[in-house]
Design a protein around this motif. Structure first.
Motif, PDB file in Angstrom:
ATOM      1  N   LEU A  82     -17.812   4.062  15.898  1.00 22.53           N
ATOM      2  CA  LEU A  82     -17.871   4.722  17.201  1.00 22.53           C
ATOM      3  C   LEU A  82     -16.488   4.798  17.830  1.00 22.53           C
ATOM      4  CD1 LEU A  82     -21.124   3.098  18.617  1.00 22.53           C
ATOM      5  CD2 LEU A  82     -20.735   5.569  18.445  1.00 22.53           C
ATOM      6  N   VAL A 139     -21.485   8.750  23.059  1.00 20.20           N
ATOM      7  CA  VAL A 139     -21.554   8.873  21.605  1.00 20.20           C
ATOM      8  C   VAL A 139     -22.530   7.829  21.074  1.00 20.20           C
ATOM      9  CG1 VAL A 139     -20.248   9.043  19.469  1.00 20.20           C
ATOM     10  CG2 VAL A 139     -19.109   9.520  21.650  1.00 20.20           C
ATOM     11  N   LEU A 189     -13.121   2.649  26.229  1.00 20.78           N
ATOM     12  CA  LEU A 189     -14.307   2.561  25.376  1.00 20.78           C
ATOM     13  C   LEU A 189     -15.297   1.621  26.035  1.00 20.78           C
ATOM     14  CD1 LEU A 189     -12.393   2.010  21.992  1.00 20.78           C
ATOM     15  CD2 LEU A 189     -13.013   4.193  23.062  1.00 20.78           C
ATOM     16  N   ALA A 211     -14.345   8.130  19.134  1.00 23.15           N
ATOM     17  CA  ALA A 211     -14.256   8.295  20.582  1.00 23.15           C
ATOM     18  C   ALA A 211     -12.989   9.045  20.982  1.00 23.15           C
ATOM     19  CB  ALA A 211     -14.293   6.932  21.261  1.00 23.15           C
ATOM     20  N   PHE A 229     -18.677  -0.055  25.426  1.00 22.28           N
ATOM     21  CA  PHE A 229     -19.718  -0.378  24.451  1.00 22.28           C
ATOM     22  C   PHE A 229     -20.928  -0.947  25.190  1.00 22.28           C
ATOM     23  CE2 PHE A 229     -15.677  -0.804  22.204  1.00 22.28           C
ATOM     24  CZ  PHE A 229     -15.899  -0.097  21.033  1.00 22.28           C
ATOM     25  N   SER A 284     -15.505   6.718  27.206  1.00 21.55           N
ATOM     26  CA  SER A 284     -16.424   6.989  26.100  1.00 21.55           C
ATOM     27  C   SER A 284     -17.501   5.907  26.111  1.00 21.55           C
ATOM     28  CB  SER A 284     -15.689   6.969  24.761  1.00 21.55           C
ATOM     29  OG  SER A 284     -14.727   7.993  24.682  1.00 21.55           O
ATOM     30  N   CYS A 325     -19.972  -0.126  15.792  1.00 17.40           N
ATOM     31  CA  CYS A 325     -19.004  -0.081  16.892  1.00 17.40           C
ATOM     32  C   CYS A 325     -17.629   0.370  16.402  1.00 17.40           C
ATOM     33  CB  CYS A 325     -18.904  -1.448  17.560  1.00 17.40           C
ATOM     34  SG  CYS A 325     -20.309  -1.872  18.597  1.00 17.40           S
ATOM     35  N   LEU A 333     -20.255   4.199  24.315  1.00 21.04           N
ATOM     36  CA  LEU A 333     -20.523   4.092  22.882  1.00 21.04           C
ATOM     37  C   LEU A 333     -21.751   3.216  22.651  1.00 21.04           C
ATOM     38  CD1 LEU A 333     -16.819   3.532  21.745  1.00 21.04           C
ATOM     39  CD2 LEU A 333     -18.065   5.693  22.032  1.00 21.04           C
TER      40      LEU A 333
END
Length: 367
Positions: free
Chosen positions: A116, A70, A125, A120, A127, A40, A113, A42
């Motif tokens: 997010l 996302v 993840l 997710a 970021f 994901s 964050c 983010l």
């Protein structure tokens, strides 16, 4: 003071003890994960109309691993959300979320964050900031590195792209501090005091992230990535900094005033403390500025050679622009000026502003 040139030489030699290992042992993330993985990507975004489409297009070019992207629109006052909607209409892997009102005691990016991460669906993840441009292999390589070495959090400093003088006088200090003054340079381990991370590029294994409390465990922090890395180590997870210059690029700032404001807002969670900043002033000023004032003493000449060679090696290793190297002593002076300005401003009750929000209160204690 005949001893002063020799002191400057000792201070210039000091970071070599760390950089000699950090520069050449910085691992490179490669390959693709063997297990089924969904990364994901983010992206917290506030007033990022100039950046967000390029960020999305780069992320969507990822290969070697399944991704979703996302974006959390954090109260943007420009066309950020409209641009994301347009890209999402073209590619179903993109989702746009709207951040709830910022709660009391939270900083904007940390809140975005945290929300997010809740939304997710991925096993990992990733970021990133809106000004980051992922390379096509980045998501797969970071997930593979985490899998191959049993690491819960992988971070890296993207290649720092600079187009003007203001950036060259500020941005290179990131890698100088990471590689020249950080013991182990964030290498693989679980000791919280030696953790490191760059908030521009952080991949966390989802289960470990949630077990450690995620961003929500330190809602008022500004150095979110460092806080997260330390917290994950406290919970027994391993983290590591890898060579991010081959995974992504980033042009953080485009004007000196913007760079000053950006670095100022984080200063009091970094060097700008009453006890720490005098020490950093001696370490940095004595090694990289003082030798210029002591020429032509032979020890000062040697100190300058060590200082500029170190900066040149870091520039080469992290693929930064060569033309910024001669500006190195001025960049160190600017960095110290930013830190002292933040410390003195905090003492006067002044708070730096960034994108319409005030920062610079007492740092939260990362759990």
């Amino acid at each position: 003071m005949s001893w002063l040139p020799w002191l400057s030489l000792a201070l210039a030699a000091f970071p070599w003890a760390l950089a000699g290992r950090n520069l050449f042992r910085l691992p490179r993330a490669r390959g693709e994960p063997s297990a089924p993985v969904l990364v994901s990507v983010l992206i917290p975004a506030r007033d990022e109309a100039a950046q967000i489409e390029g960020c999305l297009r780069a992320a969507l070019s990822s290969r070697g691993v399944a991704i979703e992207v996302v974006v959390m629109d954090d109260g943007s006052r420009d066309s950020t959300a409209a641009i994301v909607r347009r890209v999402a209409a073209e590619d179903p892997r993109v989702r746009l979320l709207a951040a709830p009102p910022l709660p009391q005691g939270w900083t904007g990016k940390v809140h975005a964050c945290a929300r997010l991460a809740e939304a997710a669906r991925g096993t990992h993840l990733l970021f990133i900031d809106a000004d980051v441009r992922l390379r096509p292999q980045a998501a797969a390589a970071m997930a593979a590195h985490a899998e191959d070495h049993g690491i819960a959090l992988v971070s890296g400093v993207p290649r720092q792209e600079m187009g003007g003088l203001g950036e060259a006088l500020t941005v290179p200090m990131i890698n100088l501090m990471m590689l020249g003054y950080l013991p182990q340079g964030g290498r693989r381990g679980t000791r919280p005091s030696l953790a490191a991370a760059c908030g521009q590029l952080v991949l966390a294994e989802t289960t470990a992230y949630r077990a450690a409390g995620g961003h929500a465990a330190a809602p008022a922090i500004l150095h979110d990535a460092l806080s997260l890395a330390r917290r994950m180590r406290v919970h027994g997870f391993r983290t590591e900094v890898v060579d991010g210059s081959r995974l992504a690029g980033c042009r953080m700032y485009r004007r000196f005033a913007e760079a000053w404001s950006g670095f100022s807002k984080n200063a009091r969670e970094g060097m700008a403390t009453p006890l720490g900043l005098p020490v950093w002033t001696v370490l940095l000023g004595g090694a990289h500025i003082l030798p210029w004032l002591l020429l032509p003493h032979p020890a000062a000449v040697l100190a300058l050679a060590l200082s500029l060679t170190l900066r040149g090696l870091i520039t080469w290793r992290m693929r930064e622009p060569w033309w910024s190297v001669p500006l190195h002593p001025v960049a160190v002076a600017v960095a110290l000026a930013i830190q002292w300005s933040a410390l003195l401003g905090g003492g006067l009750g002044l708070k730096p502003e960034w994108k319409g929000r005030s920062y610079g209160g007492p740092p939260a204690n990362p759990a």
